[in-house]
Design a protein around this motif. Structure first.
Motif, PDB file in Angstrom:
ATOM      1  N   VAL A 129       7.968   4.113  -7.215  1.00 37.22           N
ATOM      2  CA  VAL A 129       8.790   3.066  -7.568  1.00 37.22           C
ATOM      3  C   VAL A 129       9.622   3.378  -8.723  1.00 37.22           C
ATOM      4  CG1 VAL A 129       9.081   0.965  -8.469  1.00 37.22           C
ATOM      5  CG2 VAL A 129       7.235   1.298  -6.613  1.00 37.22           C
ATOM      6  N   PHE A 156       3.069  -1.037  -1.592  1.00 34.75           N
ATOM      7  CA  PHE A 156       3.253  -0.364  -2.753  1.00 34.75           C
ATOM      8  C   PHE A 156       2.338   1.039  -2.709  1.00 34.75           C
ATOM      9  CE2 PHE A 156       1.256   0.424  -6.932  1.00 34.75           C
ATOM     10  CZ  PHE A 156       2.344   0.600  -7.843  1.00 34.75           C
ATOM     11  N   ALA A 191       1.743  -4.324  -5.733  1.00 39.63           N
ATOM     12  CA  ALA A 191       0.881  -3.719  -6.839  1.00 39.63           C
ATOM     13  C   ALA A 191       0.048  -4.812  -7.298  1.00 39.63           C
ATOM     14  CB  ALA A 191       1.849  -3.197  -7.838  1.00 39.63           C
ATOM     15  N   MET A 242       3.244   3.598  -8.381  1.00 37.78           N
ATOM     16  CA  MET A 242       4.109   3.365  -9.487  1.00 37.78           C
ATOM     17  C   MET A 242       5.125   4.671  -9.600  1.00 37.78           C
ATOM     18  SD  MET A 242       4.539   0.546 -11.154  1.00 37.78           S
ATOM     19  CE  MET A 242       6.406   0.547 -11.653  1.00 37.78           C
ATOM     20  N   ALA A 249       7.491  -3.377  -7.817  1.00 36.92           N
ATOM     21  CA  ALA A 249       5.984  -3.030  -7.694  1.00 36.92           C
ATOM     22  C   ALA A 249       5.238  -4.464  -7.288  1.00 36.92           C
ATOM     23  CB  ALA A 249       5.493  -2.623  -9.193  1.00 36.92           C
TER      24      ALA A 249
END
Length: 121
Positions: free
Chosen positions: A17, A8, A60, A14, A55
């Motif tokens: 992603v 990740f 994550a 994020m 994620a």
């Protein structure tokens, strides 16, 4: 001791992603071999679920509370051709985002490991 970066983190967190999922679903919806599976799907909700799932799978620090792969795809009558088309779009998305080939390989290995569950085998 420094913890090793998760996939990740290596992918860009994020933001990466989110960008990947948005591009990925554009490719999926443009593909007549698989887009019919999403005709009645709320794509905003679908993208949100996919972002959370990826994620989580990539490491994550969050909890994933959605369906598992088998339950999410149950009854869809997916074939290996459908699975391969989606995998192709995932790889193309990562290449479009200039993700390092080693990381693409790692992502594709994870995606490939879901095949039996997605196809209900």
């Amino acid at each position: 001791m420094i913890a090793e970066k998760t996939l990740f983190d290596k992918l860009g967190g994020m933001d990466a992603v989110n960008a990947a999922v948005d591009i990925f679903y554009k490719k999926i919806l443009d593909d007549d071999t698989v887009n019919h599976f999403f005709v009645k799907t709320d794509m905003k909700s679908q993208a949100s679920k996919q972002k959370a799932f990826l994620a989580y799978v990539f490491g994550a620090p969050l909890q994933y509370t959605g369906k598992n792969m088998r339950d999410a795809h149950m009854g869809m009558n997916l074939t290996e051709g459908h699975f391969n088309a989606v995998a192709k779009h995932l790889q193309a998305t990562l290449e479009q985002l200039n993700v390092d080939q080693d990381l693409i390989s790692e992502v594709m290995l994870i995606a490939g490991s879901t095949k039996d569950d997605v196809l209900g085998n």
